[in-house]
Design a protein around this motif. Structure first.
Motif, short mmCIF file in Angstrom:
data_model
loop_
_atom_site.label_atom_id
_atom_site.label_comp_id
_atom_site.label_asym_id
_atom_site.label_seq_id
_atom_site.Cartn_x
_atom_site.Cartn_y
_atom_site.Cartn_z
N ASP A 83 -8.58 11.40 -2.12
CA ASP A 83 -10.00 11.11 -1.87
C ASP A 83 -10.24 10.58 -0.45
OD1 ASP A 83 -9.18 8.45 -1.93
OD2 ASP A 83 -10.39 7.91 -3.67
N GLY A 84 -9.16 10.39 0.31
CA GLY A 84 -9.28 9.95 1.69
C GLY A 84 -9.42 8.45 1.87
N SER A 85 -9.43 7.69 0.78
CA SER A 85 -9.65 6.25 0.90
C SER A 85 -8.38 5.46 1.17
CB SER A 85 -10.32 5.71 -0.37
OG SER A 85 -9.43 5.79 -1.47
N VAL A 86 -7.23 6.04 0.91
CA VAL A 86 -5.95 5.36 1.13
C VAL A 86 -5.18 6.14 2.19
CG1 VAL A 86 -3.76 4.66 0.10
CG2 VAL A 86 -5.87 4.45 -1.21
N LYS A 87 -5.03 5.54 3.35
CA LYS A 87 -4.32 6.20 4.45
C LYS A 87 -2.88 6.47 4.01
CE LYS A 87 -3.21 5.60 9.36
NZ LYS A 87 -3.23 7.01 9.63
N GLY A 88 -2.44 7.70 4.23
CA GLY A 88 -1.07 8.06 3.91
C GLY A 88 -0.82 8.44 2.46
N ALA A 89 -1.88 8.62 1.66
CA ALA A 89 -1.69 8.94 0.24
C ALA A 89 -0.93 10.26 0.06
CB ALA A 89 -3.02 8.98 -0.49
N GLY A 90 -1.25 11.26 0.87
CA GLY A 90 -0.55 12.54 0.77
C GLY A 90 0.93 12.40 1.06
N SER A 91 1.25 11.66 2.10
CA SER A 91 2.66 11.41 2.44
C SER A 91 3.35 10.65 1.32
CB SER A 91 2.77 10.63 3.74
OG SER A 91 2.38 11.41 4.84
#
Length: 184
Positions: A115-123
């Motif tokens: 959702d873009g709210s947590v930096k680095g979630a994809g990583s």
């Protein structure tokens, strides 16, 4: 590539955000995340990878029931979602203009979004999957520059072109246990 120590593995698995299997009650939230992802991709030069209503609700529900849909939760909210499983991926049987790093058993990540709210979630999600199976394969659309950059940042190597079930081509990436190397 450095191996993760037991301590580092525990740190990734026990810190916030946390990764866990999705449950059916979260289906609406997951579908909302995918809707936002389609819009994000369109806004960033990738309007064709996921057509309207992709992924279909029935597919996501089946993935949940099969235990292959995972969520990344932080502060009690789902912040990212992805498909993960270990085993052969039929779409990966034929690769052209390159080759896989190895033919060892592997894990597969699909349909990852946040959702873009947590930096680095994809990583964080990719690191979690790599800890589960130190040989990962993933594919993405040629226009999905955001995902290509995320994959390179996380140690994945471009391997060639695969075709998904509907015939469309995808860029194939792999991260193996010994880092970049080509079999042969």
């Amino acid at each position: 590539m450095a191996e993760y120590s037991h301590r580092e593995t525990e740190e990734v698995q026990n810190r916030e955000p946390r990764i866990r299997q999705a449950v059916e009650a979260e289906l609406d939230t997951i579908m909302e995340l995918y809707g936002k992802a389609r819009q994000f991709m369109a806004d960033h030069g990738n309007p064709h990878q996921w057509p309207p209503a992709y992924p279909p609700r029935e597919l996501v529900l089946r993935d949940i029931r099969d235990g292959h849909m995972f969520v990344c939760a932080a502060e009690g909210q789902i912040r990212a979602v992805f498909y993960y499983r270990q085993g052969q991926e039929p779409d990966y049987q034929v690769i052209r203009d390159g080759q896989w790093l190895n033919e060892e058993p592997y894990g597969v990540v699909h349909r990852i979004t946040s959702d873009g709210s947590v930096k680095g979630a994809g990583s964080f999600c990719l690191q979690w999957a790599f800890l589960k199976c130190k040989n990962l394969r993933i594919d993405t659309h040629r226009d999905n520059v955001v995902m290509q950059n995320l994959l390179r940042k996380n140690g994945f190597q471009y391997c060639g072109i695969i075709h998904i079930r509907n015939g469309e081509e995808r860029l194939a990436y792999q991260k193996g246990p010994d880092g970049p190397r080509i079999r042969g």
